[in-house]
Design a protein around this motif. Sequence first.
Motif, PDB file in Angstrom:
ATOM      1  N   VAL A  25       0.780  -1.078  -0.044  1.00  0.00           N
ATOM      2  CA  VAL A  25       0.013   0.031   0.266  1.00  0.00           C
ATOM      3  C   VAL A  25       0.889   1.068  -0.079  1.00  0.00           C
ATOM      4  O   VAL A  25       0.867   2.495  -0.707  1.00  0.00           O
ATOM      5  CB  VAL A  25      -0.665  -0.060   1.170  1.00  0.00           C
ATOM      6  CG1 VAL A  25      -1.636   1.345   1.351  1.00  0.00           C
ATOM      7  CG2 VAL A  25      -2.002  -1.187   0.974  1.00  0.00           C
ATOM      8  N   ARG A  26       2.030   1.172   0.750  1.00  0.00           N
ATOM      9  CA  ARG A  26       2.729   2.361   0.889  1.00  0.00           C
ATOM     10  C   ARG A  26       3.324   2.767  -0.250  1.00  0.00           C
ATOM     11  O   ARG A  26       3.731   3.822  -1.038  1.00  0.00           O
ATOM     12  CB  ARG A  26       3.823   2.280   2.013  1.00  0.00           C
ATOM     13  CG  ARG A  26       3.088   2.318   3.605  1.00  0.00           C
ATOM     14  CD  ARG A  26       4.115   2.324   4.713  1.00  0.00           C
ATOM     15  NE  ARG A  26       5.080   3.384   4.526  1.00  0.00           N
ATOM     16  CZ  ARG A  26       6.290   3.379   5.106  1.00  0.00           C
ATOM     17  NH1 ARG A  26       6.750   2.341   5.893  1.00  0.00           N
ATOM     18  NH2 ARG A  26       7.093   4.501   4.962  1.00  0.00           N
ATOM     19  N   LEU A  27       4.236   1.526  -1.062  1.00  0.00           N
ATOM     20  CA  LEU A  27       4.858   1.789  -2.392  1.00  0.00           C
ATOM     21  C   LEU A  27       3.762   2.126  -3.395  1.00  0.00           C
ATOM     22  O   LEU A  27       4.082   3.077  -4.231  1.00  0.00           O
ATOM     23  CB  LEU A  27       5.240   0.084  -2.660  1.00  0.00           C
ATOM     24  CG  LEU A  27       6.007   0.234  -4.250  1.00  0.00           C
ATOM     25  CD1 LEU A  27       7.380   1.285  -4.239  1.00  0.00           C
ATOM     26  CD2 LEU A  27       6.437  -1.124  -4.383  1.00  0.00           C
ATOM     27  N   ALA A  28       2.477   1.528  -3.421  1.00  0.00           N
ATOM     28  CA  ALA A  28       1.444   2.030  -4.286  1.00  0.00           C
ATOM     29  C   ALA A  28       1.295   3.612  -4.313  1.00  0.00           C
ATOM     30  O   ALA A  28       1.024   4.454  -5.281  1.00  0.00           O
ATOM     31  CB  ALA A  28       0.514   1.360  -4.497  1.00  0.00           C
ATOM     32  N   ALA A  29       1.138   4.061  -2.955  1.00  0.00           N
ATOM     33  CA  ALA A  29       0.805   5.469  -2.518  1.00  0.00           C
ATOM     34  C   ALA A  29       1.969   6.372  -3.191  1.00  0.00           C
ATOM     35  O   ALA A  29       1.808   7.468  -3.654  1.00  0.00           O
ATOM     36  CB  ALA A  29       0.516   5.614  -1.230  1.00  0.00           C
ATOM     37  N   PHE A  30       3.187   5.702  -2.953  1.00  0.00           N
ATOM     38  CA  PHE A  30       4.316   6.590  -3.436  1.00  0.00           C
ATOM     39  C   PHE A  30       4.506   6.897  -4.945  1.00  0.00           C
ATOM     40  O   PHE A  30       4.703   7.942  -5.414  1.00  0.00           O
ATOM     41  CB  PHE A  30       5.667   6.190  -2.662  1.00  0.00           C
ATOM     42  CG  PHE A  30       7.009   6.758  -3.029  1.00  0.00           C
ATOM     43  CD1 PHE A  30       7.188   7.942  -2.219  1.00  0.00           C
ATOM     44  CD2 PHE A  30       7.807   6.107  -4.098  1.00  0.00           C
ATOM     45  CE1 PHE A  30       8.357   8.918  -2.816  1.00  0.00           C
ATOM     46  CE2 PHE A  30       8.761   7.088  -4.154  1.00  0.00           C
ATOM     47  CZ  PHE A  30       9.265   8.133  -3.706  1.00  0.00           C
TER      48      PHE A  30
END
Length: 98
Positions: A31-36
């Motif tokens: 989720v964090r990678l996709a948001a970034f």
Amino acid sequence: MGTLYLVRHGQASFGADDYDVLSDMGYQQSVRLAAFTHGFFKMHQQSGKAVLTDLRMGQAPSYVFSFALAEQPAGAARTDNIWQTITPANVGGRSGAG
């Protein structure tokens, strides 16, 4: 020289019946990678090098922002997970390497 982090996927469920399912931590990592990144990048191998391409800048096959960031040592198989960082080199459309 700096540190290069190659992100393949989030943490798997080590010790579980189905190892290929993301753990809770792995899900949070994805989720964090996709948001970034907003999903507009790709990592791929090209001539023994790990290449990061920003898919928002250019058009296939000549993306402007496409940089080799690491390379596999001599003799390593394509499937080996062994990489050495290198000085980033533009291999994108403006470098002529397309």
